[in-house]
Design an enzyme around this catalytic site. Structure first.
Site, mmCIF file in Angstrom:
data_model
loop_
_atom_site.group_PDB
_atom_site.id
_atom_site.type_symbol
_atom_site.label_atom_id
_atom_site.label_comp_id
_atom_site.label_asym_id
_atom_site.label_seq_id
_atom_site.Cartn_x
_atom_site.Cartn_y
_atom_site.Cartn_z
ATOM 1 N N LYS A 127 -51.749 -67.002 -13.892
ATOM 2 C CA LYS A 127 -51.843 -68.404 -13.861
ATOM 3 C C LYS A 127 -50.837 -69.186 -15.255
ATOM 4 O O LYS A 127 -50.517 -70.219 -15.160
ATOM 5 C CB LYS A 127 -53.059 -68.814 -14.178
ATOM 6 C CG LYS A 127 -53.899 -68.569 -12.830
ATOM 7 C CD LYS A 127 -53.617 -69.524 -11.784
ATOM 8 C CE LYS A 127 -54.641 -69.469 -10.487
ATOM 9 N NZ LYS A 127 -53.957 -70.149 -9.168
ATOM 10 N N ASN A 178 -51.696 -73.638 -3.510
ATOM 11 C CA ASN A 178 -53.246 -73.507 -3.928
ATOM 12 C C ASN A 178 -53.799 -72.213 -3.718
ATOM 13 O O ASN A 178 -54.812 -71.564 -4.256
ATOM 14 C CB ASN A 178 -54.124 -74.761 -3.147
ATOM 15 C CG ASN A 178 -55.580 -74.387 -3.259
ATOM 16 O OD1 ASN A 178 -56.231 -74.822 -4.300
ATOM 17 N ND2 ASN A 178 -56.230 -74.102 -1.979
ATOM 18 N N ASP A 187 -49.419 -65.441 5.266
ATOM 19 C CA ASP A 187 -49.685 -64.762 3.848
ATOM 20 C C ASP A 187 -48.652 -64.956 2.965
ATOM 21 O O ASP A 187 -47.397 -64.805 3.138
ATOM 22 C CB ASP A 187 -49.782 -63.313 4.214
ATOM 23 C CG ASP A 187 -50.215 -62.553 3.044
ATOM 24 O OD1 ASP A 187 -50.027 -62.971 1.942
ATOM 25 O OD2 ASP A 187 -50.778 -61.398 3.222
ATOM 26 N N TYR A 212 -55.315 -62.440 -13.752
ATOM 27 C CA TYR A 212 -55.554 -63.677 -13.498
ATOM 28 C C TYR A 212 -54.735 -64.448 -14.590
ATOM 29 O O TYR A 212 -54.094 -65.502 -14.052
ATOM 30 C CB TYR A 212 -56.836 -64.026 -13.067
ATOM 31 C CG TYR A 212 -57.134 -65.588 -12.709
ATOM 32 C CD1 TYR A 212 -56.883 -65.687 -11.299
ATOM 33 C CD2 TYR A 212 -57.611 -66.423 -13.590
ATOM 34 C CE1 TYR A 212 -57.288 -67.250 -10.654
ATOM 35 C CE2 TYR A 212 -57.791 -67.742 -13.114
ATOM 36 C CZ TYR A 212 -57.486 -68.237 -11.800
ATOM 37 O OH TYR A 212 -57.829 -69.292 -11.485
ATOM 38 N N ASP A 261 -53.316 -70.283 5.588
ATOM 39 C CA ASP A 261 -54.317 -69.290 5.034
ATOM 40 C C ASP A 261 -54.193 -68.086 5.832
ATOM 41 O O ASP A 261 -53.633 -67.819 6.877
ATOM 42 C CB ASP A 261 -55.760 -70.077 5.067
ATOM 43 C CG ASP A 261 -56.681 -69.516 4.121
ATOM 44 O OD1 ASP A 261 -56.931 -70.411 3.086
ATOM 45 O OD2 ASP A 261 -57.058 -68.467 4.158
HETATM 46 N N1 LIG Z 1 -62.640 -72.898 -8.054
HETATM 47 C C1 LIG Z 1 -62.254 -72.911 -9.345
HETATM 48 O O1 LIG Z 1 -63.258 -72.671 -10.509
HETATM 49 C C2 LIG Z 1 -60.857 -72.764 -10.103
HETATM 50 C C3 LIG Z 1 -60.265 -72.877 -11.435
HETATM 51 C C4 LIG Z 1 -59.103 -72.985 -11.678
HETATM 52 C C5 LIG Z 1 -58.192 -72.676 -10.676
HETATM 53 N N2 LIG Z 1 -58.553 -72.449 -9.464
HETATM 54 C C6 LIG Z 1 -57.417 -72.211 -8.206
HETATM 55 O O2 LIG Z 1 -57.601 -72.984 -7.247
HETATM 56 C C7 LIG Z 1 -56.954 -72.441 -6.111
HETATM 57 C C8 LIG Z 1 -58.324 -72.427 -5.153
HETATM 58 O O3 LIG Z 1 -59.384 -72.003 -5.452
HETATM 59 P P1 LIG Z 1 -60.814 -72.126 -4.635
HETATM 60 O O4 LIG Z 1 -61.853 -71.990 -5.742
HETATM 61 O O5 LIG Z 1 -60.652 -73.071 -3.523
HETATM 62 O O6 LIG Z 1 -60.725 -70.503 -4.162
HETATM 63 P P2 LIG Z 1 -60.830 -70.202 -2.515
HETATM 64 O O7 LIG Z 1 -61.368 -68.721 -2.659
HETATM 65 O O8 LIG Z 1 -62.169 -70.967 -1.931
HETATM 66 O O9 LIG Z 1 -59.879 -70.447 -1.874
HETATM 67 C C9 LIG Z 1 -58.602 -69.541 -1.650
HETATM 68 C C10 LIG Z 1 -57.940 -69.435 -0.190
HETATM 69 O O10 LIG Z 1 -56.668 -68.907 -0.550
HETATM 70 C C11 LIG Z 1 -56.605 -67.800 0.806
HETATM 71 N N3 LIG Z 1 -55.942 -66.794 0.512
HETATM 72 C C12 LIG Z 1 -56.125 -65.775 -0.255
HETATM 73 N N4 LIG Z 1 -55.167 -64.879 -0.258
HETATM 74 C C13 LIG Z 1 -53.883 -65.741 0.547
HETATM 75 C C14 LIG Z 1 -52.900 -65.289 0.770
HETATM 76 N N5 LIG Z 1 -52.327 -64.148 0.643
HETATM 77 N N6 LIG Z 1 -51.982 -66.195 1.615
HETATM 78 C C15 LIG Z 1 -52.473 -67.374 1.993
HETATM 79 N N7 LIG Z 1 -53.675 -67.905 1.779
HETATM 80 C C16 LIG Z 1 -54.592 -66.862 0.881
HETATM 81 C C17 LIG Z 1 -58.052 -67.568 1.008
HETATM 82 O O11 LIG Z 1 -58.290 -67.074 2.274
HETATM 83 C C18 LIG Z 1 -58.926 -68.891 0.586
HETATM 84 O O12 LIG Z 1 -59.169 -69.742 1.543
HETATM 85 C C19 LIG Z 1 -56.873 -70.963 -6.658
HETATM 86 O O13 LIG Z 1 -55.426 -70.826 -6.785
HETATM 87 C C20 LIG Z 1 -57.420 -70.770 -7.860
HETATM 88 O O14 LIG Z 1 -56.915 -69.753 -8.681
HETATM 89 C C21 LIG Z 1 -59.945 -72.515 -9.106
#
Ligand SMILES: NC(=O)c1ccc[n+]([C@@H]2O[C@H](COP(=O)([O-])OP(=O)(O)OC[C@H]3O[C@@H](n4cnc5c(N)ncnc54)[C@H](O)[C@@H]3O)[C@@H](O)[C@H]2O)c1
Length: 257
Positions: A163, A91, A64, A159, A36
């Site tokens: 995706k 993720n 990153d 986005y 992260d």
């Molecule tokens: N929550 C939802 O409703 C949902 C729905 C569909 C898809 N998703 C996908 O699921 C995944 C996780 O979503 P979430 O809701 O847990 O989001 P979140 O924001 O809670 O977690 C995302 C994590 O990614 C980290 N991150 C951001 N940029 C980064 C980078 N450059 N390198 C490494 N880490 C990085 C952030 O610090 C964070 O901890 C994402 O890919 C999101 O698009 C989420």
């Protein structure tokens, strides 16, 4: 304990879904590495895992995913610490504060969303697949989204493109990595109240907007992080050995492809 002896790398592992994936995979017997960019959230997430699962190894690394060099270095550190990477969950991502109308989207917005979600997934696959190939196989699970499956009003254009790109990447990689025993699949969640930010976004909708959203979901409700994690556990485990190149619609029936 179907994942005993396996090592799972979860990018964005300090976020809402990442933590749920880590909890579920550690319960299934895996050792865990989280990548992260948020150092304090990473420390918190690894400490929580270490506290509840003292007999498992849990490592948090700042990386990153946008940078191939940073990913490569962190993957090397992960292998030094844990011995291998058997499961990769791509993720890290999200709409990263950019759900905007088309004409308000800046080049920086576009680059950020495409770089973290799509290029980050590619970078991690490219760093980890040779290790999996040399060990005779592995599992990769990529995070797509309902936003990549169909037009969704809550996500922006970058986005949606990122995706949907992850779906193409998943299929193409499945074809190339299949002969090495590597299964590559994606999940496409709908809205998941994965953390405070998602809860806030949901609560900012009016009751009518919430109702409108729920009416688009045949199962009539949003998903929990744990429900998404169960699908990830399945795709990482023995039951999914003959599944590759698939997109599992973990969105309550909102998209039926
Ligand atoms: N929550 C939802 O409703 C949902 C729905 C569909 C898809 N998703 C996908 O699921 C995944 C996780 O979503 P979430 O809701 O847990 O989001 P979140 O924001 O809670 O977690 C995302 C994590 O990614 C980290 N991150 C951001 N940029 C980064 C980078 N450059 N390198 C490494 N880490 C990085 C952030 O610090 C964070 O901890 C994402 O890919 C999101 O698009 C989420």
């Amino acid at each position: 304990m179907e994942l005993t002896g396996k090592v799972a790398l979860i990018t964005g592992g300090a976020g809402g879904l990442g933590r749920a994936f880590a909890r579920t995979l550690v319960e299934a017997g895996a050792d865990i590495c989280l990548f992260d960019v948020d150092q304090s959230a990473l420390d918190e997430a690894t400490a929580a895992l270490a506290q509840t699962h003292k007999h498992r190894r849990c490592v948090g690394l700042t990386a990153d995913v946008r940078s191939p060099a940073a990913v490569q270095q962190a993957v090397t550190e992960a292998v030094t610490a844990l011995g291998s990477i058997d499961i990769l969950i791509n993720n890290a991502g999200g709409s990263l504060h950019t759900p905007k109308a088309l004409l308000e989207i800046t080049e920086a917005d576009w680059d950020l969303v495409l770089d973290v979600n799509l290029k980050g997934t590619f970078n991690c696959c490219q760093a980890v697949i040779p290790l999996m190939r040399d060990r005779g196989g592995g599992r990769i699970i990529n995070l797509s989204s309902i936003g990549g499956r169909t037009a969704s009003i809550v996500t922006g254009v970058p986005y949606a493109a990122a995706k949907a790109g992850i779906i193409g990447l998943t299929r193409r990689l499945a074809k190339e990595a299949g002969p090495w025993g590597i299964n590559v699949n994606a999940i496409a969640p709908g809205t998941v109240l994965s953390g405070e930010r998602m809860v806030r976004l949901w609560q900012e909708l009016s009751p009518a907007e919430q109702q409108q959203t729920l009416e688009t979901i045949p199962l009539g409700r949003l998903s929990t992080p744990e429900e998404q994690a169960e699908v990830v556990r399945f795709l990482a485990g023995p039951g999914a050995v003959y599944i590759t190149g698939a997109v599992i619609d973990t969105n309550g029936g909102r998209f039926m492809g």
